[in-house]
Design a protein around this motif. Structure first.
Motif, PDB file in Angstrom:
ATOM      1  N   LYS A   1      11.403  -1.138  -2.622  1.00 48.66           N
ATOM      2  CA  LYS A   1      11.516   0.313  -2.576  1.00 48.66           C
ATOM      3  C   LYS A   1      11.882   0.819  -1.185  1.00 48.66           C
ATOM      4  O   LYS A   1      12.167   1.992  -1.011  1.00 48.66           O
ATOM      5  CB  LYS A   1      10.215   0.952  -3.037  1.00 48.66           C
TER       6      LYS A   1
ATOM      7  N   LEU B   1       0.595   3.935  -2.942  1.00 54.28           N
ATOM      8  CA  LEU B   1       0.128   5.275  -2.637  1.00 54.28           C
ATOM      9  C   LEU B   1       1.164   6.298  -3.065  1.00 54.28           C
ATOM     10  O   LEU B   1       0.849   7.367  -3.552  1.00 54.28           O
ATOM     11  CB  LEU B   1      -0.150   5.398  -1.139  1.00 54.28           C
ATOM     12  N   ARG B   2       2.418   5.946  -2.848  1.00 58.49           N
ATOM     13  CA  ARG B   2       3.478   6.862  -3.243  1.00 58.49           C
ATOM     14  C   ARG B   2       3.426   7.150  -4.723  1.00 58.49           C
ATOM     15  O   ARG B   2       3.596   8.276  -5.155  1.00 58.49           O
ATOM     16  CB  ARG B   2       4.829   6.240  -2.919  1.00 58.49           C
ATOM     17  N   GLN B   3       3.208   6.099  -5.506  1.00 51.73           N
ATOM     18  CA  GLN B   3       3.192   6.316  -6.945  1.00 51.73           C
ATOM     19  C   GLN B   3       2.024   7.205  -7.339  1.00 51.73           C
ATOM     20  O   GLN B   3       2.149   8.080  -8.175  1.00 51.73           O
ATOM     21  CB  GLN B   3       3.064   4.978  -7.680  1.00 51.73           C
TER      22      GLN B   3
ATOM     23  N   THR C   1      -7.239  11.480   1.763  1.00 53.36           N
ATOM     24  CA  THR C   1      -6.209  10.461   1.931  1.00 53.36           C
ATOM     25  C   THR C   1      -6.832   9.162   2.413  1.00 53.36           C
ATOM     26  O   THR C   1      -6.509   8.079   1.923  1.00 53.36           O
ATOM     27  CB  THR C   1      -5.168  10.929   2.949  1.00 53.36           C
TER      28      THR C   1
ATOM     29  N   ARG D   1       1.453  13.820  -1.565  1.00 48.20           N
ATOM     30  CA  ARG D   1       0.294  13.510  -0.745  1.00 48.20           C
ATOM     31  C   ARG D   1       0.168  14.367   0.503  1.00 48.20           C
ATOM     32  O   ARG D   1      -0.870  14.378   1.136  1.00 48.20           O
ATOM     33  CB  ARG D   1       0.301  12.047  -0.343  1.00 48.20           C
TER      34      ARG D   1
ATOM     35  N   THR E   1       1.007   2.049   8.636  1.00 51.50           N
ATOM     36  CA  THR E   1       0.928   2.361   7.218  1.00 51.50           C
ATOM     37  C   THR E   1      -0.042   3.512   6.982  1.00 51.50           C
ATOM     38  O   THR E   1       0.229   4.421   6.202  1.00 51.50           O
ATOM     39  CB  THR E   1       0.446   1.125   6.442  1.00 51.50           C
TER      40      THR E   1
ATOM     41  N   ASN F   1       0.816  -1.205   0.000  1.00 54.76           N
ATOM     42  CA  ASN F   1       0.000   0.000   0.000  1.00 54.76           C
ATOM     43  C   ASN F   1       0.849   1.253   0.000  1.00 54.76           C
ATOM     44  O   ASN F   1       0.543   2.212  -0.673  1.00 54.76           O
ATOM     45  CB  ASN F   1      -0.892   0.028   1.230  1.00 54.76           C
ATOM     46  N   ILE F   2       1.887   1.221   0.803  1.00 55.21           N
ATOM     47  CA  ILE F   2       2.743   2.405   0.894  1.00 55.21           C
ATOM     48  C   ILE F   2       3.240   2.757  -0.491  1.00 55.21           C
ATOM     49  O   ILE F   2       3.096   3.877  -0.950  1.00 55.21           O
ATOM     50  CB  ILE F   2       3.972   2.139   1.776  1.00 55.21           C
ATOM     51  N   ASN F   3       3.806   1.758  -1.134  1.00 56.36           N
ATOM     52  CA  ASN F   3       4.416   2.035  -2.418  1.00 56.36           C
ATOM     53  C   ASN F   3       3.387   2.461  -3.445  1.00 56.36           C
ATOM     54  O   ASN F   3       3.608   3.383  -4.219  1.00 56.36           O
ATOM     55  CB  ASN F   3       5.175   0.810  -2.913  1.00 56.36           C
TER      56      ASN F   3
ATOM     57  N   ASP G   1       1.572   6.642   8.005  1.00 57.01           N
ATOM     58  CA  ASP G   1       2.629   7.005   7.063  1.00 57.01           C
ATOM     59  C   ASP G   1       2.042   7.690   5.835  1.00 57.01           C
ATOM     60  O   ASP G   1       2.694   8.490   5.185  1.00 57.01           O
ATOM     61  CB  ASP G   1       3.414   5.759   6.638  1.00 57.01           C
ATOM     62  N   ASN G   2       0.796   7.353   5.523  1.00 57.40           N
ATOM     63  CA  ASN G   2       0.179   7.914   4.333  1.00 57.40           C
ATOM     64  C   ASN G   2      -0.582   9.197   4.603  1.00 57.40           C
ATOM     65  O   ASN G   2      -1.166   9.767   3.711  1.00 57.40           O
ATOM     66  CB  ASN G   2      -0.751   6.885   3.699  1.00 57.40           C
ATOM     67  N   MET G   3      -0.624   9.617   5.851  1.00 56.60           N
ATOM     68  CA  MET G   3      -1.370  10.829   6.167  1.00 56.60           C
ATOM     69  C   MET G   3      -0.435  11.924   6.615  1.00 56.60           C
ATOM     70  O   MET G   3      -0.086  12.035   7.781  1.00 56.60           O
ATOM     71  CB  MET G   3      -2.395  10.529   7.256  1.00 56.60           C
TER      72      MET G   3
END
Ligand SMILES: Cc1cc2nc3c(=O)[nH]c(=O)nc-3n(C[C@H](O)[C@H](O)[C@H](O)COP(=O)(O)OP(=O)(O)OC[C@H]3O[C@@H](n4cnc5c(N)ncnc54)[C@H](O)[C@@H]3O)c2cc1C
Lengths: 272, 557
Positions: B406, A14-16, A29, A21, B528, A10-12, B531-533
């Motif tokens: 990554k 979302l990064r793409q 988000t 963000r 996670t 998910n991290i990756n 990390d995304n927020m």
């Protein structure tokens, strides 16, 4: 696809999608995160990991698990469905067994060398020449009595890790040794007793499911025997014995069965 | 409230106080007779006599020394008579002559807030900038699930706060447009000894310019009592000097003080004297520290991972590698007491292999290797071979599934500096209160925290900054600095933030101290998600950087 993969992917992903963000409002988000979870449900691993591997997405996995559970319940002879059930639900538990193997010198050796059990590698003819009462002799006797061979096992398809697929395969291949070790018969209740034993040892959900649902298909007598004799034996021996996944069976053939039982901490199952 | 006892011994002090008293008309100044007695005691030091002080600081660690400097540099507090008592030899600090190719094993991360404070009290400029490493990024991940959170300096510089992002129309603070000085570091890494050196230098400078600062080093506090066997009975009032605590040193000297500060670490004798209860527990964990040499070319992070702090949570505790300059790094590996002892004995090469494995290998592999350290400290299996085999298996899987590729890799550890491996017991402790009449606690004496967030020392410095300010204000308003009412603002400002930090860090430590499936799954999803927020992450970082009470637009000043 096991649980461990979801977060990092998910991290990756979302990064793409959103390199910038930080500017997103949190609700947006959250929404994207939900979408991505859905997206990752549909994502299958990119390539085949081992011969016979069938990459599937988590959604397919869920459907397959539910479907195979029903099929297996309705017809326990559908070996492919029982196997599929174990594979689709077992990711986390396979990891646990693998980790238990990694903690043990013998288990590590097995993972490193990846021995396979076939009629060829077992050299069954040689085993037939061993003295009566040795583990190897009794093992072939069991195979001959049941008219089965080590080659009749269902191959692994749905485990998304090359090493875990081997663990699953090894788990299946060594099943017949358990019968020799415990003296449990190949009857429905005998198999269920063995599942209980394995469940206590490993926590594999396939064995868990069949140990709970299996009894539904038993006669009154069989059920009584299962719960009066087999299950208490399985609970006690499953927790006291050495983890059987860490046993290099191929090297124990010359020893008398009683000695093998003693060394592994398993008492033979009371015969009925 | 009308009578007050003065302990000021210099003319300058009296003038200041008179001036203050005039400013605050409601205070009547009573020149107490006892002042002369103080002066004479001071003039002829006699080990059998009790020497009076305004502030006695027990403990010359970073918190105690920083307090001495902060008080000495204050306008009003600088006129006070201060004593600092430390069991160890402080000359080690002032004579500290570091070599460029050696680092002490005790390194701390200093938050921007702590650095601002050290600048204000003149300590930061005493330090050697080549021995201070800026930390611009943090990579924190879960060793069981691989879920990861990354922080970088760019995040903390986000101008708008979380709330402003939620209400997107909210006006930005005016200063948010100013400045393009991107990327002020998240933290600064430096040796504790280095900070101690700067503090000591400042203390001596203050002494030289006439501040009454008496430093008793290599001197232990032997006992503290509330009552003096005072021959001269004082008028009984709430500020009766006979009620001031008396500190007996192991050289027979006795000090009596208006305010006693406990900066004496986790086992604080001052805390016991004041009968302040403290709650907490020992984690059955030790933090093994060491100075490492790393090969930056092996890191896949930005700028070869220079200036990045790495922390991986393992079921036995977190392992952290903090950046130093010139290819050095500082290790804090929290683990079981037995493993910590074993790691200390392991041959250097195997130790490095194990540290590298601790950042890459599966927890099960790591456990296997740790179990295979013999009683003699020698590895019982070939570490290098085992690690290589597992790395090749992992490599195969990660290629096929294109997962984790990554995630930035930390630099490889190539050597460990000799004699730097040392285990420290890890504890969590919080005093039920930080103040009593005439007694106040700062730093580890007041609260001790698990080092996983690198906050202990920073909390201590925040205490010191606050306490110095509170004492200054009491003096300016003519209050008795030792009176519990004068001290209450300190405890009300510091108690809750410290408790929040302790609670958070303790919860984190417990949350990650397991490999139980559902917990791992939930915490990984949580990590996670965070990390995304961006905005939430920014808030977390500001908390960790000690900026939570600063409007974010001002955070970077
Ligand atoms: C492994 C590890 C890593 C850490 N990493 C970090 C980090 O990265 N960032 C961070 O902010 N914090 C970190 N900390 C925490 C930090 O080191 C402490 O919070 C800090 O050093 C406490 O300072 P202090 O002055 O309050 O207490 P101390 O340093 O314990 O000082 C107390 C002093 O009092 C003296 N003393 C005690 N009793 C007496 C007596 N009877 N008479 C005279 N003197 C006495 C002692 O000799 C000592 O010098 C870490 C801690 C550990 C264990």
């Amino acid at each position: 696809m096991s649980f461990r993969i979801i977060p990092s992917r998910n991290i990756n992903a979302l990064r793409q999608l959103h390199p910038n963000r930080n500017r997103l409002a949190p609700c947006a988000t959250l929404f994207t995160a939900t979408l991505l979870t859905a997206k990752s449900l549909l994502e299958a691993p990119t390539s085949k990991l081992y011969p016979g591997h069938v990459p599937i997405s988590p959604l397919q996995r869920g459907i397959l698990a539910v479907g195979s559970a029903f099929t297996a319940l309705a017809n326990p002879l559908r070996g492919d469905m029982v196997a599929a059930l174990g594979e689709t639900t077992g990711g986390m538990f396979l990891e646990r067994i693998r980790d238990q193997m990694l903690l043990d010198p013998e288990g590590r050796r097995i993972l490193r060398e990846r021995p396979v059990i076939t009629s060829e590698t077992m050299q069954l003819d040689k085993l037939r020449e061993l003295p009566d009462g040795t583990f190897g002799r009794e093992y072939v006797r069991f195979l001959d009595d049941q008219q089965v061979s080590p080659d009749t096992r269902e191959p692994v398809h749905f485990v998304d890790s090359e090493e875990l697929a081997y663990v699953m395969q090894r788990y299946r291949e060594t099943h017949d040794f358990y019968h020799t070790l415990t003296g449990l018969p190949v009857t429905v209740d005998g198999e269920i007793a063995l599942k209980w034993f394995e469940m206590v040892q490993t926590g594999l959900p396939m064995t868990m499911l069949s140990s709970f649902f299996g009894p539904l298909r038993l006669s009154h007598e069989e059920r009584k025997r299962l719960f009066d004799i087999y299950v208490p034996w399985a609970l006690e021996n499953g927790s006291n014995s050495k983890l059987l996944m860490n046993v290099r069976w191929e090297e124990w053939f010359e020893k008398p069965v009683e000695q093998v039982q003693r060394e592994l901490g398993v008492q033979p199952c009371p015969q009925v | 409230m009308s009578t007050r006892l003065l302990s000021h011994t210099t003319a300058r002090a009296r003038i200041t106080l008179l001036a203050n008293a005039k400013k605050h008309h409601n205070h009547r100044l009573v020149p107490a007779l006892s002042c002369s007695r103080f002066l004479s005691t001071h003039a002829t030091p006699d080990s059998s006599e009790t020497e009076p002080y305004d502030v006695v600081i027990v403990g010359g660690g970073i918190a105690g020394s920083a307090l001495a400097c902060a008080l000495a540099s204050g306008k009003a507090t600088g006129t006070q008579k201060i004593a600092l008592i430390e069991a160890f030899d402080l000359s080690n600090h002032i004579n500290w002559k570091p070599r460029a190719d050696q680092y002490s094993n005790r390194v701390s991360s200093l938050t921007p807030k702590s650095v601002a404070f050290l600048k204000r009290i003149g300590v930061w400029s005493e330090l050697d900038s080549s021995r201070i490493a800026a930390c611009n990024g943090m990579q924190v991940w879960d060793g069981v699930s691989g879920a990861r959170i990354t922080f970088d300096a760019a995040h903390s510089n986000d101008r708008s706060t979380f709330l402003q992002q939620v209400f997107a129309d909210a006006p930005q603070s005016p200063s948010s447009e100013q400045g393009s000085d991107q990327q002020s570091p998240l933290a600064w890494m430096t040796e504790n000894l280095h900070v101690q050196y700067g503090l000591q230098k400042q203390m001596l400078a203050h002494k030289n310019r006439g501040v009454q600062l008496d430093i008793f080093e290599k001197t232990k506090v032997q006992g503290i009592s509330a009552n003096v066997s005072s021959s001269s009975p004082q008028e009984s009032s709430s500020t009766d000097i006979s009620e001031w605590p008396v500190i007996t040193l192991d050289n027979g000297k006795k000090l009596q003080t208006r305010l006693l500060v406990g900066a004496d670490g986790v086992n604080s004798p001052v805390r016991s004297f004041a009968k302040i209860e403290s709650l907490g527990w020992d984690y059955s964990q030790f933090g093994l520290v060491a100075t490492l040499e790393v090969d930056h070319s092996t890191s896949t992070a930005l700028d070869q991972g220079k200036g990045v702090a790495w922390q991986r949570f393992l079921p036995t505790g977190p392992i952290a590698m903090l950046p130093l300059n010139n290819g050095y790094a500082s290790l804090v590996w929290s683990t079981t007491p037995k493993i910590a002892q074993d790691l200390k004995k392991l041959p250097a090469q195997d130790f490095c292999a194990l540290v590298n494995a601790a950042f890459h290998a599966s927890p099960a592999d790591l456990e296997y290797l740790c179990r295979n350290i013999g009683p003699d400290g020698q590895p019982q299996v070939d570490f290098q071979k085992e690690i290589e085999w597992r790395a090749s298996v992992q490599e195969l899987e990660s290629h096929a599934v294109a997962r984790q590729s990554k995630d930035a890799k930390p630099p490889k550890v190539t050597a460990v500096q000799e004699n730097t491996r040392a285990p420290f017991p890890l504890r969590m402790r919080n005093s039920n209160s930080y103040v009593e009449d005439r007694v106040v606690l700062v730093g580890d004496a007041a609260h001790t925290v698990h080092p996983l967030a690198g906050q202990g020392l920073n909390q201590g410095l925040a205490d010191v900054e606050c306490l110095a300010r509170v004492i200054e204000q009491s003096l300016l308003s003519g209050s008795d600095i030792g009176n519990i009412h004068s001290l209450t603002p300190y405890s009300s400002e510091r108690f809750l933030p410290n408790l929040a930090m302790l609670g958070t860090v303790d919860k984190l430590s417990k949350l990650y101290n397991t490999d139980f499936g559902p917990v791992v799954w939930a915490r990984s999803l949580g990590l996670t998600a965070v990390d995304n927020m961006g905005p939430i992450k920014t808030e977390i970082m500001r908390f960790a950087m000690g900026l939570e009470d600063v409007p974010s637009s001002a955070a970077r000043r």
